[in-house]
Design a protein around this motif. Sequence first.
Motif, PDB file in Angstrom:
ATOM      1  N   UNK A 166       0.854  -1.177   0.000  1.00 14.38           N
ATOM      2  CA  UNK A 166       0.000   0.000   0.000  1.00 14.38           C
ATOM      3  C   UNK A 166       0.890   1.226   0.000  1.00 14.38           C
ATOM      4  N   UNK A 167       0.644   2.143  -0.913  1.00 13.03           N
ATOM      5  CA  UNK A 167       1.424   3.366  -0.988  1.00 13.03           C
ATOM      6  C   UNK A 167       0.695   4.487  -0.260  1.00 13.03           C
ATOM      7  N   UNK A 168       1.393   5.155   0.613  1.00 14.06           N
ATOM      8  CA  UNK A 168       0.839   6.276   1.353  1.00 14.06           C
ATOM      9  C   UNK A 168       0.785   7.482   0.425  1.00 14.06           C
ATOM     10  N   UNK A 169      -0.386   8.039   0.150  1.00 12.97           N
ATOM     11  CA  UNK A 169      -0.479   9.177  -0.765  1.00 12.97           C
ATOM     12  C   UNK A 169       0.205  10.434  -0.228  1.00 12.97           C
ATOM     13  N   UNK A 170       0.548  10.434   1.049  1.00 14.78           N
ATOM     14  CA  UNK A 170       1.231  11.589   1.627  1.00 14.78           C
ATOM     15  C   UNK A 170       2.696  11.290   1.944  1.00 14.78           C
ATOM     16  N   UNK A 171       3.199  10.163   1.447  1.00 15.13           N
ATOM     17  CA  UNK A 171       4.600   9.819   1.686  1.00 15.13           C
ATOM     18  C   UNK A 171       5.500  10.828   0.973  1.00 15.13           C
ATOM     19  N   UNK A 172       6.484  11.317   1.688  1.00 14.70           N
ATOM     20  CA  UNK A 172       7.429  12.275   1.121  1.00 14.70           C
ATOM     21  C   UNK A 172       8.738  11.611   0.699  1.00 14.70           C
ATOM     22  N   UNK A 173       8.825  10.299   0.818  1.00 15.49           N
ATOM     23  CA  UNK A 173      10.085   9.608   0.560  1.00 15.49           C
ATOM     24  C   UNK A 173      10.620   9.864  -0.852  1.00 15.49           C
ATOM     25  N   UNK A 174       9.815   9.650  -1.879  1.00 15.10           N
ATOM     26  CA  UNK A 174      10.292   9.840  -3.244  1.00 15.10           C
ATOM     27  C   UNK A 174      10.540  11.316  -3.555  1.00 15.10           C
ATOM     28  N   UNK A 200      11.477  13.557  -1.434  1.00 11.70           N
ATOM     29  CA  UNK A 200      12.728  13.858  -0.747  1.00 11.70           C
ATOM     30  C   UNK A 200      13.930  13.361  -1.550  1.00 11.70           C
ATOM     31  N   UNK A 201      13.827  12.160  -2.107  1.00 11.56           N
ATOM     32  CA  UNK A 201      14.908  11.625  -2.935  1.00 11.56           C
ATOM     33  C   UNK A 201      15.142  12.497  -4.165  1.00 11.56           C
ATOM     34  N   UNK A 202      14.063  12.944  -4.808  1.00  9.53           N
ATOM     35  CA  UNK A 202      14.186  13.784  -6.000  1.00  9.53           C
ATOM     36  C   UNK A 202      14.797  15.141  -5.655  1.00  9.53           C
ATOM     37  N   UNK A 203      14.361  15.747  -4.558  1.00 11.51           N
ATOM     38  CA  UNK A 203      14.914  17.037  -4.141  1.00 11.51           C
ATOM     39  C   UNK A 203      16.379  16.876  -3.745  1.00 11.51           C
ATOM     40  N   UNK A 204      16.710  15.791  -3.042  1.00 12.57           N
ATOM     41  CA  UNK A 204      18.114  15.537  -2.694  1.00 12.57           C
ATOM     42  C   UNK A 204      18.969  15.432  -3.950  1.00 12.57           C
ATOM     43  N   UNK A 205      18.476  14.696  -4.952  1.00 13.46           N
ATOM     44  CA  UNK A 205      19.226  14.545  -6.202  1.00 13.46           C
ATOM     45  C   UNK A 205      19.386  15.900  -6.894  1.00 13.46           C
ATOM     46  N   UNK A 206      18.340  16.718  -6.866  1.00 17.00           N
ATOM     47  CA  UNK A 206      18.425  18.045  -7.480  1.00 17.00           C
ATOM     48  C   UNK A 206      19.423  18.934  -6.745  1.00 17.00           C
ATOM     49  N   UNK A 207      19.402  18.890  -5.418  1.00 11.20           N
ATOM     50  CA  UNK A 207      20.357  19.684  -4.633  1.00 11.20           C
ATOM     51  C   UNK A 207      21.779  19.269  -4.954  1.00 11.20           C
ATOM     52  N   UNK A 231       4.964   7.887  -6.631  1.00 11.66           N
ATOM     53  CA  UNK A 231       3.867   7.772  -5.676  1.00 11.66           C
ATOM     54  C   UNK A 231       3.980   8.905  -4.660  1.00 11.66           C
ATOM     55  N   UNK A 232       3.004   8.992  -3.784  1.00 15.07           N
ATOM     56  CA  UNK A 232       3.057   9.957  -2.688  1.00 15.07           C
ATOM     57  C   UNK A 232       3.109  11.402  -3.169  1.00 15.07           C
ATOM     58  N   UNK A 233       3.870  12.200  -2.434  1.00 16.26           N
ATOM     59  CA  UNK A 233       3.931  13.633  -2.735  1.00 16.26           C
ATOM     60  C   UNK A 233       4.647  13.926  -4.051  1.00 16.26           C
ATOM     61  N   UNK A 234       5.569  13.060  -4.464  1.00 16.17           N
ATOM     62  CA  UNK A 234       6.218  13.273  -5.763  1.00 16.17           C
ATOM     63  C   UNK A 234       5.178  13.164  -6.875  1.00 16.17           C
ATOM     64  N   UNK A 235       4.307  12.184  -6.794  1.00 19.88           N
ATOM     65  CA  UNK A 235       3.241  12.061  -7.790  1.00 19.88           C
ATOM     66  C   UNK A 235       2.344  13.287  -7.747  1.00 19.88           C
TER      67      UNK A 235
END
Length: 161
Positions: A32-40, A42-49, A93-97
């Motif tokens: 089950x994917x949490x629609x409010x998960x910030x994990x992905x 956060x990973x995308x923002x970390x990669x951008x930083x 998924x989550x907040x990235x989506x």
Amino acid sequence: FFSMSAMSFAALLLLLVTFVSADSHGTSQYLVHDPKSAEELSEAIDAAIMTVLSKPKWFSNLKNTHQYVQAHLVTTCSPSPSKWQWPDKASATGLLKRVFDSNELKVAGVQWASQIADYTTDGLNPTGYWADYLQAIVDEFNAHYSTSVQIRRIYYPNSVE
């Protein structure tokens, strides 16, 4: 009420741990994917930083442009692209989506102004060190994902709310 021997309890616990462990790696059909998960996100923002910071002299140019002589860059991680993976856009998924679906990245804070930043004169288009830093991160995000995500600023009256 039923009773359970210590051995039965241990077997049940082991079964539960095995199920949860398998599920946490995405191998279970019941994931089950949490629609409010910030994990992905956060990973995308970390990669951008890290992409921004890997550009030679980017940080010192930003610091000098805004005369922010107190700014220091201290990293304990390599900006190597192999260390910072961008999550897949198609399976986000989550907040990235949510960012992809809405085409906006929401950021919240309070309006303030100083020698190095101004969030009060034009809150929708702030200027200065921190505004430019965030814009560079979003620009890298957009370049990587071929998107046109915009920053949506939300201001609170104070930092308590």
